[in-house]
Design a protein around this motif. Structure first.
Motif, PDB file in Angstrom:
ATOM      1  N   MET A 175       7.198  -2.349  17.555  1.00  0.00           N
ATOM      2  CA  MET A 175       8.084  -3.449  17.176  1.00  0.00           C
ATOM      3  C   MET A 175       7.336  -4.462  16.310  1.00  0.00           C
ATOM      4  O   MET A 175       7.830  -4.903  15.267  1.00  0.00           O
ATOM      5  N   ARG A 176       6.126  -4.804  16.726  1.00  0.00           N
ATOM      6  CA  ARG A 176       5.343  -5.772  15.949  1.00  0.00           C
ATOM      7  C   ARG A 176       4.954  -5.188  14.596  1.00  0.00           C
ATOM      8  O   ARG A 176       4.979  -5.887  13.578  1.00  0.00           O
ATOM      9  N   THR A 210       2.897 -11.067   2.947  1.00  0.00           N
ATOM     10  CA  THR A 210       2.587 -11.888   4.113  1.00  0.00           C
ATOM     11  C   THR A 210       2.206 -11.053   5.330  1.00  0.00           C
ATOM     12  O   THR A 210       1.251 -11.369   6.046  1.00  0.00           O
ATOM     13  N   GLY A 211       2.940  -9.974   5.589  1.00  0.00           N
ATOM     14  CA  GLY A 211       2.655  -9.150   6.759  1.00  0.00           C
ATOM     15  C   GLY A 211       1.282  -8.510   6.696  1.00  0.00           C
ATOM     16  O   GLY A 211       0.546  -8.482   7.693  1.00  0.00           O
ATOM     17  N   VAL A 212       0.903  -8.003   5.520  1.00  0.00           N
ATOM     18  CA  VAL A 212      -0.416  -7.390   5.354  1.00  0.00           C
ATOM     19  C   VAL A 212      -1.497  -8.457   5.471  1.00  0.00           C
ATOM     20  O   VAL A 212      -2.561  -8.228   6.076  1.00  0.00           O
ATOM     21  N   LYS A 271       7.707  -8.370   6.652  1.00  0.00           N
ATOM     22  CA  LYS A 271       7.385  -9.701   6.110  1.00  0.00           C
ATOM     23  C   LYS A 271       6.922  -9.570   4.664  1.00  0.00           C
ATOM     24  O   LYS A 271       5.758  -9.774   4.330  1.00  0.00           O
ATOM     25  N   VAL A 272       7.868  -9.239   3.797  1.00  0.00           N
ATOM     26  CA  VAL A 272       7.507  -8.944   2.409  1.00  0.00           C
ATOM     27  C   VAL A 272       7.345 -10.193   1.556  1.00  0.00           C
ATOM     28  O   VAL A 272       6.775 -10.125   0.467  1.00  0.00           O
ATOM     29  N   TRP A 281       8.254  -2.347  -2.420  1.00  0.00           N
ATOM     30  CA  TRP A 281       8.000  -3.696  -2.928  1.00  0.00           C
ATOM     31  C   TRP A 281       7.764  -3.711  -4.437  1.00  0.00           C
ATOM     32  O   TRP A 281       7.221  -4.654  -4.980  1.00  0.00           O
ATOM     33  N   LEU A 282       8.191  -2.654  -5.134  1.00  0.00           N
ATOM     34  CA  LEU A 282       8.149  -2.635  -6.592  1.00  0.00           C
ATOM     35  C   LEU A 282       9.573  -2.703  -7.133  1.00  0.00           C
ATOM     36  O   LEU A 282      10.541  -2.429  -6.431  1.00  0.00           O
TER      37      LEU A 282
END
Length: 355
Positions: free
Chosen positions: A87-88, A111-113, A95-96, A233-234
């Motif tokens: 889930m996390r 942000t997530g990375v 969180k792109v 994300w492209l």
């Protein structure tokens, strides 16, 4: 002859880092590394990823004790075998929206990375900027498959920006395999700087890596032709193409371009993040061999866009008659596929040279 040697070395390094990236998924990591001549220095599991550090002696007659250090991050694992909080992990990937990669640097990242890397960064710092760096350790290599490659990219960027390591001296290099792009120029900030700081503004960087202070050649992004994950994300995401074709979505993007410029995040040409470094585009041949084309231009050029552009029908055409066709992109993303292709290319380059 010199070019052939450089190409052979590049093939060998790619095969090596692809294999190390694959090992990150294995439970017998230390055994695998020892069999290949590496020493496992540090191994860390978080709820969402795994990262390890390994050393191997460099073939150097002048200094037989010289080491190359490899920092390797793992991609997403959705099974129960490695105690992943699914889930996390899913929340972090979603969180792109961008975060500034470092204060006073006009570059944003996923942000997530960012958060996943931040979680273990203080623990890994001594292995990137410790007392042995520049002495016993002469070279730093970052690598990873899928999400792991994205994390490796952020680690290398922070090695330059946060730890102020001399990346040229340490021959810092990054190899990613099927990894989503996670960097982009912050054009809104650059536009503001140009307006507010006219006398000191140095002009627009060529790319995110240029703004960070790294050469494009530091990062090699390896992409198998049918792998859908690197397109996340492209602008070439099929869903983004659908939004762009919608009148409301297209007008919103055009307004954004008029307001903030034609580069950076959310334009008619790109959704959020841009291609960074050298794109190593891999196509499988009909005889199970592999063709390899290296695009050595900087980011944002049409050659990158052309190679990474897929439409929705590319994934769905023929799927009704051949359901396995729809699974091809997911199957090609597998880490072992990258190992197989890169090892084939390395062996083939050696055989051609001997002929």
């Amino acid at each position: 002859e010199e070019e052939e040697e450089e190409e052979e070395e590049e093939y060998s390094k790619a095969a090596l880092t692809a294999r190390l990236s694959n090992y990150c998924y294995k439970t017998n990591l230390e055994e695998l590394l020892e069999s290949d001549g590496y020493e496992l220095i540090w191994d860390k599991f978080t709820d969402v990823t795994r990262v390890y550090v390994a050393d191997r002696k460099i073939d150097d007659d002048d200094d037989p004790q010289a080491l190359e250090r490899f920092i390797v991050a793992r991609g997403a694992v959705w099974g129960d075998d490695q105690n992943v909080d699914r889930m996390r992990l899913s929340n972090q990937i979603s969180k792109v929206w961008p975060t500034q990669v470092h204060p006073d640097v006009q570059v944003v990242c996923h942000t997530g990375v960012y958060e996943m890397t931040e979680e273990f960064f203080n623990e890994i710092t001594p292995y990137i900027n410790g007392p042995d760096i520049g002495k016993e350790v002469r070279k730093l290599t970052f690598c990873g498959h899928s999400l792991g490659g994205s994390i490796a990219t952020i680690l290398a960027v922070w090695t330059k920006l946060r730890l102020e390591v001399d990346c040229e001296l340490m021959k810092v290099n990054v190899h990613t395999y099927g990894s989503p792009n996670v960097l982009a120029l912050d054009m809104s900030l650059l536009n503001k700087m140009e307006k507010d700081e006219k006398e000191t503004f140095r002009g627009y960087p060529k790319s995110a890596l240029d703004a960070i202070g790294l050469e494009e050649s530091v990062l090699r992004a390896h992409v198998l032709s049918n792998d859908i994950i690197p397109r996340m994300w492209l602008s070439h995401d099929p869903l983004f193409n659908t939004v762009k074709s919608n009148e409301w979505g297209a007008n919103l993007l055009k307004w954004k371009e008029r307001t903030f410029g034609t580069r950076g995040m959310l334009t008619m040409d790109r959704f959020l993040y841009e291609v960074s470094g050298y794109l190593v585009f891999l196509e499988l041949g009909t005889d199970n061999a592999a063709k390899r084309a290296v695009v050595k231009e900087t980011a944002n050029l049409a050659t990158h866009h052309e190679r990474l552009t897929w439409q929705l029908e590319d994934f769905t055409s023929g799927a009704q008659n051949n359901p396995l066709r729809a699974l091809a992109p997911a199957l090609e993303h597998n880490s072992q596929n990258y190992v197989d292709v890169m090892q084939y290319l390395a062996v083939n380059a050696l055989l051609v040279k001997r002929k």
